[in-house]
Design a protein around this motif. Structure first.
Motif, PDB file in Angstrom:
ATOM      1  N   HIS A  37       0.851  -1.190   0.000  1.00 23.92           N
ATOM      2  CA  HIS A  37       0.000   0.000   0.000  1.00 23.92           C
ATOM      3  C   HIS A  37       0.888   1.243   0.000  1.00 23.92           C
ATOM      4  CE1 HIS A  37      -2.906   2.992   1.374  1.00 23.92           C
ATOM      5  NE2 HIS A  37      -3.874   2.142   1.064  1.00 23.92           N
ATOM      6  N   GLU A  38       0.439   2.272  -0.700  1.00 18.71           N
ATOM      7  CA  GLU A  38       1.247   3.488  -0.855  1.00 18.71           C
ATOM      8  C   GLU A  38       1.535   4.202   0.463  1.00 18.71           C
ATOM      9  OE1 GLU A  38      -3.099   4.234  -1.966  1.00 18.71           O
ATOM     10  OE2 GLU A  38      -1.538   2.755  -2.434  1.00 18.71           O
ATOM     11  N   ARG A  39       0.751   3.952   1.497  1.00 18.18           N
ATOM     12  CA  ARG A  39       0.987   4.616   2.784  1.00 18.18           C
ATOM     13  C   ARG A  39       1.917   3.829   3.698  1.00 18.18           C
ATOM     14  NH1 ARG A  39      -4.018   5.690   5.906  1.00 18.18           N
ATOM     15  NH2 ARG A  39      -2.450   6.516   7.343  1.00 18.18           N
ATOM     16  N   ARG A  46      -1.040  -4.125  -5.718  1.00 18.78           N
ATOM     17  CA  ARG A  46      -0.305  -2.908  -6.069  1.00 18.78           C
ATOM     18  C   ARG A  46       1.014  -3.280  -6.743  1.00 18.78           C
ATOM     19  NH1 ARG A  46      -3.864  -1.908  -2.024  1.00 18.78           N
ATOM     20  NH2 ARG A  46      -4.678   0.223  -1.839  1.00 18.78           N
ATOM     21  N   ARG A  53       3.961  -0.561  -7.192  1.00 14.71           N
ATOM     22  CA  ARG A  53       4.782  -0.358  -5.990  1.00 14.71           C
ATOM     23  C   ARG A  53       5.676  -1.576  -5.759  1.00 14.71           C
ATOM     24  NH1 ARG A  53       4.320   1.409  -0.440  1.00 14.71           N
ATOM     25  NH2 ARG A  53       6.494   1.595   0.242  1.00 14.71           N
TER      26      ARG A  53
END
Length: 247
Positions: free
Chosen positions: A82-84, A111, A114
């Motif tokens: 996840h991007e966070r 994802r 990423r």
């Protein structure tokens, strides 16, 4: 925390992060989101804010405390890429994995961008199995090309929930393919021929096939419970695992 798992293709789950956000059609009826709400209602601190993403560094050392060789599914309640989730936290997770060679770790993500970016400058620990979700042609199939370029010991696909016929697949460099239908309220049906087509391509391209479940619909197209449906496809269970793996 690390807990034993009912997932047919693993032994335990390890969630150093929880919570997520939706990115594709496969997320529509996310089981983890539903479970997180239940755990929030039970007062578990990790789910104080429901399904909001949260890194939990206090859980990082859990696999180090377990000496028995174990198959872990990492972040069953989130998406590790996840991007966070920061690169620093990912580095810490990979550090634990590298420090515990007695275990194997299955990491599954939607994802892929990423995933590819993270491992562009890093090696994959030898005890990691990397996988991507492939629920349909639009969102899922493009993830395969990214995965196959990453030098993981085992690369796998999770075609669950399988939402349509995936057509012709290039399984070059893919070792294992899991197929399953969707469960829970509002589950979308899976057609038997979709699963058969993937099985045939696995056999033709030397990838191991695992049929996980029918989900909320039976092979006859009627709504049923997962328990009633069983796990058989064409009269037998398909429990293939890549390599000399015993679960």
């Amino acid at each position: 925390m690390s807990t034993s798992s009912r997932i047919e293709w693993t032994e335990r789950t390890w969630n150093p992060a929880v919570g997520c956000t939706k990115v594709s059609a496969g997320c529509k009826h996310c089981y983890a989101e539903t479970l997180a709400k239940r755990l929030q209602a039970m007062g578990l601190d990790a789910y104080k804010h429901g399904f909001r993403l949260k890194m939990l560094p206090e859980r990082l050392d859990e696999p180090r405390q377990r000496k028995k060789p174990t198959m872990y599914f990492v972040n069953s309640m989130s998406d590790l890429f996840h991007e966070r989730i920061t690169d620093g936290f990912l580095d810490s997770v990979m550090g634990v994995i590298s420090d515990t060679p007695q275990h194997r770790y299955q990491i599954l993500t939607k994802r892929h961008e990423r995933l590819g970016a993270y491992f562009a400058g890093r090696s994959v620990p030898s005890n990691v199995w990397l996988g991507v979700s492939v629920e349909n042609k639009r969102h899922g199939v493009p993830r395969i090309d990214v995965l196959r370029r990453i030098p993981a010991k085992i690369r796998f696909l999770s075609c669950e929930p399988l939402l349509e016929d995936l057509g012709s697949l290039d399984l070059t460099g893919i070792h294992w393919v899991i197929v399953g239908g969707e469960s829970g309220p509002g589950a979308r049906p899976m057609q038997p021929d979709w699963a058969r087509a993937i099985r045939a391509q696995c056999e033709a391209q030397d990838a191991t096939f695992f049929f996980k479940q029918w989900g909320g619909w039976g092979a006859d197209g009627k709504r049923r419970s997962k328990k009633a449906n069983g796990r058989e496809l064409d009269g037998r269970q398909w429990n293939g695992m890549p390599g000399p793996v015993n679960l």
